[in-house]
Design a protein around this motif. Sequence first.
Motif, PDB file in Angstrom:
ATOM      1  N   ARG A 139       7.904  31.186  -9.410  1.00 22.39           N
ATOM      2  CA  ARG A 139       9.032  30.833  -8.637  1.00 22.39           C
ATOM      3  C   ARG A 139      10.278  31.339  -9.103  1.00 22.39           C
ATOM      4  O   ARG A 139      10.498  31.234 -10.523  1.00 22.39           O
ATOM      5  CB  ARG A 139       9.163  29.295  -8.247  1.00 22.39           C
TER       6      ARG A 139
ATOM      7  N   ASP B  28      15.146  38.041  -7.491  1.00 33.66           N
ATOM      8  CA  ASP B  28      15.831  38.025  -6.251  1.00 33.66           C
ATOM      9  C   ASP B  28      14.942  38.753  -5.172  1.00 33.66           C
ATOM     10  O   ASP B  28      15.567  38.761  -4.101  1.00 33.66           O
ATOM     11  CB  ASP B  28      17.455  38.805  -6.445  1.00 33.66           C
ATOM     12  N   ASP B  29      14.108  39.341  -5.527  1.00 31.05           N
ATOM     13  CA  ASP B  29      13.101  40.165  -4.323  1.00 31.05           C
ATOM     14  C   ASP B  29      12.376  38.749  -3.436  1.00 31.05           C
ATOM     15  O   ASP B  29      11.846  39.039  -2.527  1.00 31.05           O
ATOM     16  CB  ASP B  29      12.339  40.959  -4.757  1.00 31.05           C
ATOM     17  N   VAL B  30      12.244  37.731  -4.202  1.00 32.07           N
ATOM     18  CA  VAL B  30      11.420  36.559  -3.526  1.00 32.07           C
ATOM     19  C   VAL B  30      12.246  35.473  -2.761  1.00 32.07           C
ATOM     20  O   VAL B  30      13.168  35.106  -3.208  1.00 32.07           O
ATOM     21  CB  VAL B  30      10.483  36.024  -4.834  1.00 32.07           C
ATOM     22  N   THR B  31      11.647  35.145  -1.683  1.00 34.67           N
ATOM     23  CA  THR B  31      12.382  34.062  -1.022  1.00 34.67           C
ATOM     24  C   THR B  31      12.651  32.639  -1.608  1.00 34.67           C
ATOM     25  O   THR B  31      11.397  32.386  -2.419  1.00 34.67           O
ATOM     26  CB  THR B  31      11.379  33.887   0.446  1.00 34.67           C
ATOM     27  N   GLU B  32      13.501  31.902  -1.516  1.00 35.78           N
ATOM     28  CA  GLU B  32      13.772  30.929  -2.050  1.00 35.78           C
ATOM     29  C   GLU B  32      12.711  29.825  -1.826  1.00 35.78           C
ATOM     30  O   GLU B  32      12.257  29.707  -0.767  1.00 35.78           O
ATOM     31  CB  GLU B  32      15.212  30.311  -1.324  1.00 35.78           C
TER      32      GLU B  32
ATOM     33  N   THR C 132       8.652  43.773  -8.746  1.00 33.15           N
ATOM     34  CA  THR C 132       9.340  42.521  -8.130  1.00 33.15           C
ATOM     35  C   THR C 132      10.042  41.811  -9.224  1.00 33.15           C
ATOM     36  O   THR C 132       9.710  41.326 -10.261  1.00 33.15           O
ATOM     37  CB  THR C 132       8.185  41.468  -7.751  1.00 33.15           C
TER      38      THR C 132
ATOM     39  N   ALA D 111       9.844  30.132  -2.477  1.00 34.63           N
ATOM     40  CA  ALA D 111       8.239  30.856  -2.451  1.00 34.63           C
ATOM     41  C   ALA D 111       7.669  30.966  -3.868  1.00 34.63           C
ATOM     42  O   ALA D 111       8.471  30.900  -4.756  1.00 34.63           O
ATOM     43  CB  ALA D 111       8.509  32.162  -1.779  1.00 34.63           C
TER      44      ALA D 111
ATOM     45  N   ARG E  80      17.315  30.714  -9.875  1.00 34.15           N
ATOM     46  CA  ARG E  80      18.435  31.610  -9.776  1.00 34.15           C
ATOM     47  C   ARG E  80      20.062  30.951 -10.300  1.00 34.15           C
ATOM     48  O   ARG E  80      19.878  29.642 -10.402  1.00 34.15           O
ATOM     49  CB  ARG E  80      18.615  31.907  -8.297  1.00 34.15           C
TER      50      ARG E  80
ATOM     51  N   SER F  30      18.977  35.535 -12.964  1.00 37.49           N
ATOM     52  CA  SER F  30      17.809  35.048 -12.278  1.00 37.49           C
ATOM     53  C   SER F  30      16.424  35.472 -13.064  1.00 37.49           C
ATOM     54  O   SER F  30      16.559  36.386 -13.746  1.00 37.49           O
ATOM     55  CB  SER F  30      17.683  35.357 -10.760  1.00 37.49           C
TER      56      SER F  30
END
Length: 381
Positions: free
Chosen positions: A55, A85-89, A82, A91, A58, A41
Amino acid sequence: MSTSARLRDTLTDRLTEDGTLTEPEWSSAARSVPRELFTGSYFAPVAGSAPTRYRPVREGTPGWLEGVYSDRTLITQLDGRTRPDDVTEGAAVSGSPSSSSTLPSLVLRMWQQLGVEAGHRVLEIGTGTGYSTALGAHRLGSTRLTSIEYDPVVGAAAAAALEAAGFAPRLIIGDGLRGDPDGDPYDRLIATCAVRYVPLPWLHQVRPGGKILVTLSGWGYASALALLEVTGPGEATGRFLPGCTSFMIARPHDRPPRPTLALLPGDERPSRIDPGKLDEWTGAWVAQLAVPAAERLGAGAEQILWDVSTGSQARTAAHPDGGWTVVQRGPVRLWDRVERAVQCWQSADEPGQEAFGLTVSAAGQRVWLGSEDGPGWDLPI
């Protein structure tokens, strides 16, 4: 043929056609190493965002694999913590890139510039995602390569990716600026991070006659790639290479935190150079050599230099009647030093960075223009 293999072949063919890849051993590495294992990712910048927002992209999402095999740098970490994979899809987040998979053309070009040969032992500073490490291990064999990563989270991910790709180089988590803690002699050293000066441990861990390939950078955000030959313990000399090479600066060499910039009054006079020269690749490098402790902001006629350590400032502006003015304050007259350096460069007809060299000795580290006895500037050790 799998989609991944087809995309690797396409990228390798393109890099061969444009002259980047000239050695069959490195072409083989480019065709063989699956970059997607190292960039499961990554972050993509949001077009038009200011400051830049990112953004996550992935595995399995549309365009993910095509992005992996584009010839571009893929950001894999922001602000030293950061990861995608720590970030919401869906976002978007902001932050400063702190780890990445460098564009393949640059990685492969640098490996070729290093001049490695079968049997060489190589020390790599900055494992990152592990993609460059995998290319080196494919060319030399895993037992001939040691790689050091500063960030333990990044290093753990790289170790897993290298194992999945079938490579087992020696990996170290630690400060790469200190080199290999065992201090074994190496034939070559390659750095995939930038430094303000050449760390002295490197000069004792590469054998005399060995080579170091490293990007010199600084707080003015200018960079230059140097190829040095170690001439003795703690000593080296070499030249800077043509082209535009930049890397994230090693975290121990990054600038200290600064307060919010406040432009304060000072002494005003006409500028003797066009401030826009600092927007040119080599012009920015020359200015940084002159004031290595200063951060550079602004662009064009409106340049800002700020030395946090002394509080010294310089800012330029276009004059309504033509030319430019500069306002300076503080104990270090930053623009005076920049003017002298830029005028020296201009008197030599503004050559590229390949006209500069670097000599490292017990006396210090000195960048020179033309020849070792020519004009020069000391690096901040």
